[in-house]
Design a protein around this motif. Structure first.
Motif, short mmCIF file in Angstrom:
data_model
loop_
_atom_site.label_atom_id
_atom_site.label_comp_id
_atom_site.label_asym_id
_atom_site.label_seq_id
_atom_site.Cartn_x
_atom_site.Cartn_y
_atom_site.Cartn_z
N PHE A 85 0.81 -1.22 0.00
CA PHE A 85 0.00 0.00 0.00
C PHE A 85 0.84 1.27 0.00
O PHE A 85 0.31 2.37 0.10
CB PHE A 85 -0.96 -0.02 1.19
N GLU A 86 2.17 1.13 -0.12
CA GLU A 86 3.04 2.31 -0.18
C GLU A 86 2.86 3.01 -1.53
O GLU A 86 2.85 2.35 -2.57
CB GLU A 86 4.52 1.89 -0.07
N PRO A 87 2.76 4.35 -1.52
CA PRO A 87 2.68 5.07 -2.79
C PRO A 87 3.92 4.78 -3.65
O PRO A 87 5.04 4.74 -3.13
CB PRO A 87 2.64 6.54 -2.38
N THR A 90 5.57 -0.73 -6.82
CA THR A 90 4.95 -1.61 -7.80
C THR A 90 5.87 -2.80 -8.09
O THR A 90 7.08 -2.69 -7.96
CB THR A 90 4.61 -0.87 -9.12
N THR A 91 5.27 -3.91 -8.46
CA THR A 91 6.03 -5.08 -8.90
C THR A 91 5.92 -5.22 -10.41
O THR A 91 6.51 -6.13 -10.99
CB THR A 91 5.50 -6.36 -8.23
N LYS A 92 5.17 -4.33 -11.02
CA LYS A 92 4.96 -4.40 -12.47
C LYS A 92 6.19 -3.85 -13.20
O LYS A 92 6.97 -3.08 -12.66
CB LYS A 92 3.71 -3.61 -12.87
N GLY A 99 2.13 2.29 -9.37
CA GLY A 99 2.31 2.03 -7.95
C GLY A 99 1.38 2.85 -7.09
O GLY A 99 1.60 3.00 -5.90
N LEU A 100 0.33 3.39 -7.69
CA LEU A 100 -0.61 4.21 -6.93
C LEU A 100 -1.95 3.53 -6.67
O LEU A 100 -2.67 3.91 -5.76
CB LEU A 100 -0.85 5.55 -7.64
N ILE A 104 -4.08 4.24 -3.26
CA ILE A 104 -5.37 4.94 -3.33
C ILE A 104 -6.47 4.07 -2.73
O ILE A 104 -7.31 4.54 -1.97
CB ILE A 104 -5.71 5.33 -4.79
N ALA A 105 -6.45 2.77 -3.06
CA ALA A 105 -7.45 1.84 -2.53
C ALA A 105 -7.40 1.82 -1.00
O ALA A 105 -8.43 1.89 -0.34
CB ALA A 105 -7.21 0.43 -3.08
N TYR A 106 -6.19 1.75 -0.46
CA TYR A 106 -6.02 1.73 0.99
C TYR A 106 -6.60 2.99 1.63
O TYR A 106 -7.35 2.92 2.61
CB TYR A 106 -4.53 1.59 1.35
#
Length: 137
Positions: A85-87, A90-92, A99-100, A104-106
């Motif tokens: 959940f860190e801004p 990303t693993t993509k 990575g947002l 944002i969901a959190y």
């Protein structure tokens, strides 16, 4: 079937209406579902076998609804799960994600006084459990 490859399993329970910002929650669901699809494609590539399960239920004891979004994609290790959940985390691959989405969901679930529980296992998949109160206090 999604793209004729990923099976979608819907298990919708009878849930009550909740007090919420529907547009914001739609964004949460979209982010989680698109991440699940990404993980499934990463694991199965162009082969059949991917499964995305979306279920809803309510818990009258806690006055909450529960939404589960689960996939049988790549799964993640504990280190990744802790940073989820860190801004900007990303693993993509570069150019595939900002990575947002989960940050944002959190924040959105937090603003709804809800909680997100993440269960994941490498090579097995990931399950997001969202718990949202019926009434905002």
């Amino acid at each position: 079937l999604l793209n004729n490859k990923i099976k979608i399993k819907k298990e919708y329970g009878n849930i009550p209406l909740i007090e919420c910002y529907p547009g914001k929650l739609n964004q949460v669901f979209l982010n989680m579902i698109s991440n699940a699809i990404y993980a499934i494609k990463k694991r199965f590539d162009d082969v059949d076998g991917g499964l995305l399960t979306i279920s809803t239920s309510s818990d009258s004891a806690s006055n909450q609804i529960i939404i589960k979004i689960a996939d049988n994609g790549t799964g993640m290790d504990e280190q990744t799960r802790k940073r989820l959940f860190e801004p900007f985390f990303t693993t993509k691959d570069v150019g595939e994600g900002t990575g947002l989405g989960l940050s944002i969901a959190y924040n959105t679930i937090n603003k709804h006084n809800g909680q997100i529980i993440v269960n994941s296992e490498i090579g097995v998949g990931t399950e997001f459990i969202l718990k949202l109160p019926l009434i905002q206090k």
